[in-house]
Design a protein around this motif. Structure first.
Motif, mmCIF file in Angstrom:
data_model
loop_
_atom_site.group_PDB
_atom_site.id
_atom_site.type_symbol
_atom_site.label_atom_id
_atom_site.label_comp_id
_atom_site.label_asym_id
_atom_site.label_seq_id
_atom_site.Cartn_x
_atom_site.Cartn_y
_atom_site.Cartn_z
ATOM 1 N N MET A 1 0.720 -1.317 0.011
ATOM 2 C CA MET A 1 0.154 -0.049 0.053
ATOM 3 C C MET A 1 0.699 1.008 0.070
ATOM 4 S SD MET A 1 -2.935 -1.180 0.215
ATOM 5 C CE MET A 1 -3.396 -2.800 -0.015
ATOM 6 N N TYR A 2 0.239 2.344 -0.716
ATOM 7 C CA TYR A 2 1.024 3.564 -0.755
ATOM 8 C C TYR A 2 0.248 4.587 -0.563
ATOM 9 C CZ TYR A 2 4.340 6.717 -2.781
ATOM 10 O OH TYR A 2 5.235 8.001 -3.001
ATOM 11 N N GLN A 3 0.818 5.579 0.048
ATOM 12 C CA GLN A 3 -0.029 6.892 0.173
ATOM 13 C C GLN A 3 0.892 8.240 -0.072
ATOM 14 O OE1 GLN A 3 -1.561 9.416 3.529
ATOM 15 N NE2 GLN A 3 -1.206 7.882 4.513
ATOM 16 N N THR A 4 0.557 9.117 -0.742
ATOM 17 C CA THR A 4 1.136 10.499 -0.920
ATOM 18 C C THR A 4 0.374 11.548 -1.030
ATOM 19 O OG1 THR A 4 3.080 11.510 -1.974
ATOM 20 C CG2 THR A 4 1.393 10.370 -3.281
ATOM 21 N N ILE A 5 0.669 12.781 -0.334
ATOM 22 C CA ILE A 5 -0.260 13.934 -0.682
ATOM 23 C C ILE A 5 0.824 15.051 -1.154
ATOM 24 C CG2 ILE A 5 0.451 14.297 1.528
ATOM 25 C CD1 ILE A 5 -2.613 15.910 1.777
ATOM 26 N N ILE A 6 0.376 15.832 -2.180
ATOM 27 C CA ILE A 6 1.109 17.000 -2.596
ATOM 28 C C ILE A 6 0.295 18.469 -2.402
ATOM 29 C CG2 ILE A 6 2.231 18.035 -4.884
ATOM 30 C CD1 ILE A 6 2.611 15.187 -6.084
ATOM 31 N N LEU A 7 1.112 19.411 -1.634
ATOM 32 C CA LEU A 7 0.384 20.413 -1.240
ATOM 33 C C LEU A 7 1.436 21.646 -1.911
ATOM 34 C CD1 LEU A 7 0.541 19.804 2.584
ATOM 35 C CD2 LEU A 7 -1.338 19.481 0.977
ATOM 36 N N ILE A 8 0.641 22.692 -2.368
ATOM 37 C CA ILE A 8 1.393 23.992 -2.781
ATOM 38 C C ILE A 8 0.694 25.021 -1.871
ATOM 39 C CG2 ILE A 8 1.911 25.565 -4.585
ATOM 40 C CD1 ILE A 8 1.861 23.250 -6.614
ATOM 41 N N GLY A 9 1.264 25.747 -1.050
ATOM 42 C CA GLY A 9 0.861 26.614 -0.178
ATOM 43 C C GLY A 9 1.601 27.862 0.223
ATOM 44 N N SER A 62 17.746 23.135 6.081
ATOM 45 C CA SER A 62 17.358 23.965 4.941
ATOM 46 C C SER A 62 16.141 24.774 5.097
ATOM 47 C CB SER A 62 17.556 23.287 3.563
ATOM 48 O OG SER A 62 18.675 22.597 3.550
ATOM 49 N N CYS A 63 15.200 24.057 5.429
ATOM 50 C CA CYS A 63 13.747 24.987 5.719
ATOM 51 C C CYS A 63 13.992 25.892 6.617
ATOM 52 C CB CYS A 63 12.880 23.872 5.896
ATOM 53 S SG CYS A 63 12.259 22.766 4.445
ATOM 54 N N ASN A 64 14.526 25.444 7.741
ATOM 55 C CA ASN A 64 14.591 26.636 8.769
ATOM 56 C C ASN A 64 15.508 27.660 8.419
ATOM 57 O OD1 ASN A 64 14.137 27.154 11.791
ATOM 58 N ND2 ASN A 64 16.456 27.252 11.757
ATOM 59 N N GLU A 65 16.340 27.365 7.643
ATOM 60 C CA GLU A 65 17.261 28.618 7.203
ATOM 61 C C GLU A 65 16.796 29.609 6.146
ATOM 62 O OE1 GLU A 65 22.031 29.114 5.415
ATOM 63 O OE2 GLU A 65 21.388 27.267 6.172
ATOM 64 N N PHE A 66 16.167 28.827 5.101
ATOM 65 C CA PHE A 66 15.761 29.704 3.858
ATOM 66 C C PHE A 66 14.146 30.219 3.625
ATOM 67 C CE2 PHE A 66 19.608 27.412 2.626
ATOM 68 C CZ PHE A 66 20.308 28.561 2.252
ATOM 69 N N LEU A 67 13.534 29.438 4.673
ATOM 70 C CA LEU A 67 12.044 29.895 4.560
ATOM 71 C C LEU A 67 11.437 30.739 5.588
ATOM 72 C CD1 LEU A 67 10.585 26.191 3.836
ATOM 73 C CD2 LEU A 67 10.998 28.029 2.196
ATOM 74 N N HIS A 68 10.382 31.304 5.353
ATOM 75 C CA HIS A 68 10.047 32.293 6.338
ATOM 76 C C HIS A 68 8.526 32.525 6.235
ATOM 77 C CE1 HIS A 68 9.725 35.350 2.951
ATOM 78 N NE2 HIS A 68 10.973 34.907 2.682
ATOM 79 N N LYS A 69 7.802 33.146 7.131
ATOM 80 C CA LYS A 69 6.344 33.417 6.887
ATOM 81 C C LYS A 69 6.269 34.016 5.371
ATOM 82 C CE LYS A 69 2.531 35.759 8.682
ATOM 83 N NZ LYS A 69 1.886 36.680 9.758
ATOM 84 N N GLY A 70 4.948 33.513 4.949
ATOM 85 C CA GLY A 70 4.717 33.819 3.448
ATOM 86 C C GLY A 70 5.471 33.136 2.275
ATOM 87 N N SER A 71 6.515 32.457 2.663
ATOM 88 C CA SER A 71 7.089 31.621 1.646
ATOM 89 C C SER A 71 6.260 30.427 0.759
ATOM 90 C CB SER A 71 8.450 30.784 2.152
ATOM 91 O OG SER A 71 9.298 31.769 2.605
ATOM 92 N N LYS A 72 6.560 30.388 -0.246
ATOM 93 C CA LYS A 72 5.770 29.468 -1.312
ATOM 94 C C LYS A 72 6.371 28.179 -1.168
ATOM 95 C CE LYS A 72 2.654 30.715 -4.064
ATOM 96 N NZ LYS A 72 1.534 30.853 -5.129
ATOM 97 N N VAL A 73 5.800 26.984 -0.991
ATOM 98 C CA VAL A 73 6.517 25.710 -0.823
ATOM 99 C C VAL A 73 5.423 24.784 -1.673
ATOM 100 C CG1 VAL A 73 8.076 26.140 1.216
ATOM 101 C CG2 VAL A 73 5.589 25.184 1.332
ATOM 102 N N LEU A 74 6.203 23.583 -2.203
ATOM 103 C CA LEU A 74 5.597 22.418 -2.578
ATOM 104 C C LEU A 74 6.005 21.432 -1.717
ATOM 105 C CD1 LEU A 74 4.927 20.994 -6.063
ATOM 106 C CD2 LEU A 74 6.038 19.635 -4.300
ATOM 107 N N VAL A 75 5.049 20.396 -0.882
ATOM 108 C CA VAL A 75 5.384 19.587 0.026
ATOM 109 C C VAL A 75 4.918 18.320 -0.657
ATOM 110 C CG1 VAL A 75 5.081 18.782 2.174
ATOM 111 C CG2 VAL A 75 5.328 21.236 1.798
ATOM 112 N N GLU A 76 5.827 17.249 -0.664
ATOM 113 C CA GLU A 76 5.266 15.720 -0.960
ATOM 114 C C GLU A 76 5.607 15.200 0.405
ATOM 115 O OE1 GLU A 76 6.658 14.113 -4.439
ATOM 116 O OE2 GLU A 76 7.646 16.075 -4.947
#
Length: 139
Positions: A1-9, A62-76
């Motif tokens: 079985m496999y599950q994945t979710i892709i978010l852009i926000g 890397s996320c802690n260093e380069f992202l901030h409030k308002g940053s747009k990301v794609l998460v898998e």
């Protein structure tokens, strides 16, 4: 079985990085996705869904260093159900009830432009360490 979710926000607040007792970095992201549509009465409706994303290892740093409030990301990643309800995490704040979905990230890609992120690094694909007990997460 496999599950994945892709978010852009967008991040709703700055990332929060912690370390497990074993020294493993873990960063939490609060990601909002938006959906706009016209309701039955023809009026525009804006729907926001919140996701609490957990990122591990070098990618967490890397996320802690380069992202901030308002940053747009794609998460898998994969959905992680609330152990008590088997669904999203339900919370209450000042009498207002809400829910957030828990996601364990396998990949986080930075989508904000260079003007928002200085010298951003590409995403690193990491997984949750298989021998890590969830009770070791310090939050």
């Amino acid at each position: 079985m496999y599950q994945t979710i892709i978010l852009i926000g967008n991040l709703g607040k700055d990332p929060e990085m912690r370390f497990t007792p074993g020294g493993q970095p873990v960063t939490t992201l609060s990601v909002a996705t938006n959906r706009r549509y016209n309701g039955q009465n023809g009026q525009p409706v804006k729907e926001t869904t919140w996701f609490r994303v957990t990122v591990w290892g070098k990618q967490a740093e890397s996320c802690n260093e380069f992202l901030h409030k308002g940053s747009k990301v794609l998460v898998e990643g994969r959905l992680t159900p609330d152990p008590e309800t088997g669904g999203p995490h339900i919370w209450e704040n000042n009498g207002k009830v809400g829910a957030s979905f828990e996601v364990t990230a396998s990949t986080v890609r930075f989508l904000s432009g260079r003007e928002d992120q200085e010298e951003a690094e590409p995403a690193v694909n990491t997984q949750v360490p298989p021998n890590l007990d969830p009770s070791e997460i310090p939050f």
